[in-house]
Design a protein around this motif. Structure first.
Motif, PDB file in Angstrom:
ATOM      1  N   ARG A  37       1.074  -1.659  -0.391  1.00  0.00           N
ATOM      2  CA  ARG A  37       0.211   0.312   0.143  1.00  0.00           C
ATOM      3  C   ARG A  37       0.101   1.371   0.037  1.00  0.00           C
ATOM      4  NH1 ARG A  37      -4.568  -1.758   4.529  1.00  0.00           N
ATOM      5  NH2 ARG A  37      -5.239  -3.486   2.630  1.00  0.00           N
ATOM      6  N   MET A  38       1.787   1.043   0.988  1.00  0.00           N
ATOM      7  CA  MET A  38       3.122   2.692   0.964  1.00  0.00           C
ATOM      8  C   MET A  38       3.539   2.382  -0.751  1.00  0.00           C
ATOM      9  SD  MET A  38       5.978   2.803   2.917  1.00  0.00           S
ATOM     10  CE  MET A  38       7.004   1.451   2.398  1.00  0.00           C
ATOM     11  N   HIS A  39       3.606   1.589  -1.723  1.00  0.00           N
ATOM     12  CA  HIS A  39       4.222   1.433  -2.418  1.00  0.00           C
ATOM     13  C   HIS A  39       3.022   2.342  -3.262  1.00  0.00           C
ATOM     14  CE1 HIS A  39       6.701   0.387  -6.448  1.00  0.00           C
ATOM     15  NE2 HIS A  39       5.599   0.152  -6.354  1.00  0.00           N
ATOM     16  N   ALA A  40       1.609   1.741  -3.428  1.00  0.00           N
ATOM     17  CA  ALA A  40       1.063   2.137  -4.367  1.00  0.00           C
ATOM     18  C   ALA A  40       0.557   3.818  -3.671  1.00  0.00           C
ATOM     19  CB  ALA A  40      -0.379   1.385  -3.854  1.00  0.00           C
ATOM     20  N   ALA A  41       0.589   4.042  -2.415  1.00  0.00           N
ATOM     21  CA  ALA A  41       0.443   5.598  -2.861  1.00  0.00           C
ATOM     22  C   ALA A  41       1.640   6.710  -2.959  1.00  0.00           C
ATOM     23  CB  ALA A  41       0.441   5.102  -0.994  1.00  0.00           C
ATOM     24  N   THR A  42       2.493   5.901  -2.740  1.00  0.00           N
ATOM     25  CA  THR A  42       3.914   7.073  -3.389  1.00  0.00           C
ATOM     26  C   THR A  42       3.767   7.498  -4.848  1.00  0.00           C
ATOM     27  OG1 THR A  42       5.633   5.668  -2.607  1.00  0.00           O
ATOM     28  CG2 THR A  42       4.573   7.115  -1.038  1.00  0.00           C
ATOM     29  N   LYS A  43       4.801   5.846  -5.601  1.00  0.00           N
ATOM     30  CA  LYS A  43       5.222   6.011  -6.862  1.00  0.00           C
ATOM     31  C   LYS A  43       4.137   6.415  -7.639  1.00  0.00           C
ATOM     32  CE  LYS A  43       8.776   3.668  -5.431  1.00  0.00           C
ATOM     33  NZ  LYS A  43      10.300   3.838  -5.836  1.00  0.00           N
ATOM     34  N   PRO A  44       2.972   5.558  -7.614  1.00  0.00           N
ATOM     35  CA  PRO A  44       1.947   5.935  -9.403  1.00  0.00           C
ATOM     36  C   PRO A  44       1.687   7.546  -9.007  1.00  0.00           C
ATOM     37  CG  PRO A  44       1.299   4.281  -8.043  1.00  0.00           C
ATOM     38  CD  PRO A  44       2.735   4.573  -7.649  1.00  0.00           C
ATOM     39  N   GLN A  45       1.019   7.545  -7.482  1.00  0.00           N
ATOM     40  CA  GLN A  45       0.845   8.998  -7.129  1.00  0.00           C
ATOM     41  C   GLN A  45       1.439  10.460  -7.553  1.00  0.00           C
ATOM     42  OE1 GLN A  45       1.264  10.747  -4.188  1.00  0.00           O
ATOM     43  NE2 GLN A  45      -0.319  12.349  -4.150  1.00  0.00           N
ATOM     44  N   VAL A  46       2.594  10.385  -6.643  1.00  0.00           N
ATOM     45  CA  VAL A  46       3.559  11.155  -7.171  1.00  0.00           C
ATOM     46  C   VAL A  46       3.845  11.203  -8.586  1.00  0.00           C
ATOM     47  CG1 VAL A  46       5.724  11.803  -7.179  1.00  0.00           C
ATOM     48  CG2 VAL A  46       4.852  10.696  -4.997  1.00  0.00           C
ATOM     49  N   LEU A  47       4.285  10.849  -9.338  1.00  0.00           N
ATOM     50  CA  LEU A  47       4.149  10.455 -11.383  1.00  0.00           C
ATOM     51  C   LEU A  47       2.551  11.136 -11.826  1.00  0.00           C
ATOM     52  CD1 LEU A  47       5.346  10.754 -13.325  1.00  0.00           C
ATOM     53  CD2 LEU A  47       5.257   8.328 -13.847  1.00  0.00           C
ATOM     54  N   GLY A  48       1.413  10.123 -10.774  1.00  0.00           N
ATOM     55  CA  GLY A  48       0.360  11.410 -11.172  1.00  0.00           C
ATOM     56  C   GLY A  48      -0.141  12.933 -10.921  1.00  0.00           C
ATOM     57  N   VAL A  49       0.491  13.232 -10.040  1.00  0.00           N
ATOM     58  CA  VAL A  49      -0.234  14.432  -9.687  1.00  0.00           C
ATOM     59  C   VAL A  49       1.245  15.682 -10.119  1.00  0.00           C
ATOM     60  CG1 VAL A  49       0.825  15.440  -7.663  1.00  0.00           C
ATOM     61  CG2 VAL A  49      -0.495  14.024  -6.803  1.00  0.00           C
ATOM     62  N   LEU A  50       2.525  15.050 -10.503  1.00  0.00           N
ATOM     63  CA  LEU A  50       3.479  15.458 -11.616  1.00  0.00           C
ATOM     64  C   LEU A  50       3.053  15.591 -12.837  1.00  0.00           C
ATOM     65  CD1 LEU A  50       6.817  14.333  -9.907  1.00  0.00           C
ATOM     66  CD2 LEU A  50       5.756  16.174  -9.802  1.00  0.00           C
ATOM     67  N   LEU A  51       2.117  14.883 -13.540  1.00  0.00           N
ATOM     68  CA  LEU A  51       1.991  14.692 -14.530  1.00  0.00           C
ATOM     69  C   LEU A  51       0.492  15.763 -14.765  1.00  0.00           C
ATOM     70  CD1 LEU A  51       1.914  11.323 -16.186  1.00  0.00           C
ATOM     71  CD2 LEU A  51       3.107  13.448 -17.481  1.00  0.00           C
ATOM     72  N   LEU A  52      -0.099  15.815 -13.716  1.00  0.00           N
ATOM     73  CA  LEU A  52      -1.721  16.487 -13.679  1.00  0.00           C
ATOM     74  C   LEU A  52      -0.769  18.162 -13.446  1.00  0.00           C
ATOM     75  CD1 LEU A  52      -3.880  15.237 -10.892  1.00  0.00           C
ATOM     76  CD2 LEU A  52      -4.172  15.373 -13.197  1.00  0.00           C
ATOM     77  N   ILE A  53       0.320  18.310 -12.930  1.00  0.00           N
ATOM     78  CA  ILE A  53       0.640  19.751 -12.680  1.00  0.00           C
ATOM     79  C   ILE A  53       1.101  20.213 -14.285  1.00  0.00           C
ATOM     80  CG2 ILE A  53       2.618  20.796 -11.615  1.00  0.00           C
ATOM     81  CD1 ILE A  53       1.852  19.574  -9.176  1.00  0.00           C
ATOM     82  N   THR A  54       1.916  19.506 -15.168  1.00  0.00           N
ATOM     83  CA  THR A  54       2.266  19.735 -15.879  1.00  0.00           C
ATOM     84  C   THR A  54       1.200  20.049 -16.869  1.00  0.00           C
ATOM     85  OG1 THR A  54       4.151  17.894 -15.509  1.00  0.00           O
ATOM     86  CG2 THR A  54       4.178  18.373 -17.960  1.00  0.00           C
ATOM     87  N   GLY A  55       0.091  19.097 -16.655  1.00  0.00           N
ATOM     88  CA  GLY A  55      -0.352  19.702 -17.788  1.00  0.00           C
ATOM     89  C   GLY A  55      -0.631  20.928 -16.702  1.00  0.00           C
ATOM     90  N   LEU A  56      -1.229  21.400 -16.613  1.00  0.00           N
ATOM     91  CA  LEU A  56      -1.957  22.914 -15.720  1.00  0.00           C
ATOM     92  C   LEU A  56      -0.673  23.414 -16.361  1.00  0.00           C
ATOM     93  CD1 LEU A  56      -2.481  22.312 -12.173  1.00  0.00           C
ATOM     94  CD2 LEU A  56      -4.917  22.806 -14.247  1.00  0.00           C
ATOM     95  N   GLY A  63       2.354  33.898 -15.624  1.00  0.00           N
ATOM     96  CA  GLY A  63       3.576  33.693 -14.800  1.00  0.00           C
ATOM     97  C   GLY A  63       3.318  32.988 -13.202  1.00  0.00           C
ATOM     98  N   SER A  64       1.845  33.477 -12.603  1.00  0.00           N
ATOM     99  CA  SER A  64       2.183  33.757 -11.176  1.00  0.00           C
ATOM    100  C   SER A  64       1.359  32.446 -11.367  1.00  0.00           C
ATOM    101  CB  SER A  64       0.971  34.751 -11.209  1.00  0.00           C
ATOM    102  OG  SER A  64      -0.296  34.036 -11.452  1.00  0.00           O
ATOM    103  N   ASP A  65       0.835  31.790 -11.996  1.00  0.00           N
ATOM    104  CA  ASP A  65       0.107  30.145 -11.837  1.00  0.00           C
ATOM    105  C   ASP A  65       2.021  28.937 -12.339  1.00  0.00           C
ATOM    106  OD1 ASP A  65      -2.655  31.036 -11.882  1.00  0.00           O
ATOM    107  OD2 ASP A  65      -2.603  31.045 -14.011  1.00  0.00           O
ATOM    108  N   LEU A  66       2.327  29.496 -12.916  1.00  0.00           N
ATOM    109  CA  LEU A  66       3.090  28.508 -12.980  1.00  0.00           C
ATOM    110  C   LEU A  66       4.574  28.604 -12.099  1.00  0.00           C
ATOM    111  CD1 LEU A  66       4.754  29.449 -16.795  1.00  0.00           C
ATOM    112  CD2 LEU A  66       3.215  27.467 -15.685  1.00  0.00           C
ATOM    113  N   GLY A  67       4.907  29.900 -10.926  1.00  0.00           N
ATOM    114  CA  GLY A  67       5.426  29.959  -9.581  1.00  0.00           C
ATOM    115  C   GLY A  67       4.798  29.050  -8.965  1.00  0.00           C
ATOM    116  N   MET A  68       3.183  28.918  -8.345  1.00  0.00           N
ATOM    117  CA  MET A  68       2.058  28.740  -7.652  1.00  0.00           C
ATOM    118  C   MET A  68       1.955  26.931  -8.584  1.00  0.00           C
ATOM    119  SD  MET A  68       0.274  28.616  -5.306  1.00  0.00           S
ATOM    120  CE  MET A  68       0.196  29.957  -5.001  1.00  0.00           C
ATOM    121  N   ILE A  69       2.192  26.391  -9.201  1.00  0.00           N
ATOM    122  CA  ILE A  69       2.656  24.982  -9.520  1.00  0.00           C
ATOM    123  C   ILE A  69       3.558  24.643  -9.268  1.00  0.00           C
ATOM    124  CG2 ILE A  69       2.267  23.618 -11.698  1.00  0.00           C
ATOM    125  CD1 ILE A  69       0.335  25.553 -13.026  1.00  0.00           C
ATOM    126  N   MET A  70       4.536  25.861  -9.672  1.00  0.00           N
ATOM    127  CA  MET A  70       5.557  25.150  -9.206  1.00  0.00           C
ATOM    128  C   MET A  70       6.049  24.835  -7.680  1.00  0.00           C
ATOM    129  SD  MET A  70       8.394  23.419 -10.293  1.00  0.00           S
ATOM    130  CE  MET A  70       9.938  24.535 -11.826  1.00  0.00           C
TER     131      MET A  70
END
Length: 110
Positions: A37-56, A63-70
């Motif tokens: 469960r720990m593996h499932a909660a970190t590995k794909p979740q972090v990559l998923g959030v980073l992809l969501l952030i990249t998509g945003l 500029g202000s949105d990119l700073g907050m996203i970073m």
């Protein structure tokens, strides 16, 4: 034309990130033990959030949105692995893991 390509790439990143986050949630609910469960909660979740952030970032492009996203990306990368480490260590110390499943047990002498 560049804006349209960035929008399509952003949409693809949003979709891929959502699917990875969904897979992480399903893994947390379905896996049998703490370490899985720990593996499932970190590995794909972090990559998923980073992809969501990249998509945003590809969709918003200000500029202000990119700073907050970073800031969100940095916070996510800093906290998820540390929390998984602490959960794994607490589960080990409380005896809630099956030690036969471990390949190496570096904490056995501590």
């Amino acid at each position: 034309m560049t804006g349209a390509v960035a929008d399509w790439l952003g949409g693809a990143c949003l979709l891929a990130g959502a699917l990875l986050s969904l897979a992480a949630g399903i893994g947390v609910m379905r896996f049998p033990d703490v370490l899985s469960r720990m593996h499932a909660a970190t590995k794909p979740q972090v990559l998923g959030v980073l992809l969501l952030i990249t998509g945003l970032a590809l969709r918003l492009r200000t500029g202000s949105d990119l700073g907050m996203i970073m800031l969100v990306a940095i916070f996510q990368l800093a906290t998820a692995p540390v929390s998984a480490q602490m959960i794994g260590r607490a589960a080990y110390r409380s005896g809630r893991i099956d030690r036969d499943l471990l390949d190496a047990d570096e904490l056995a002498g501590r």
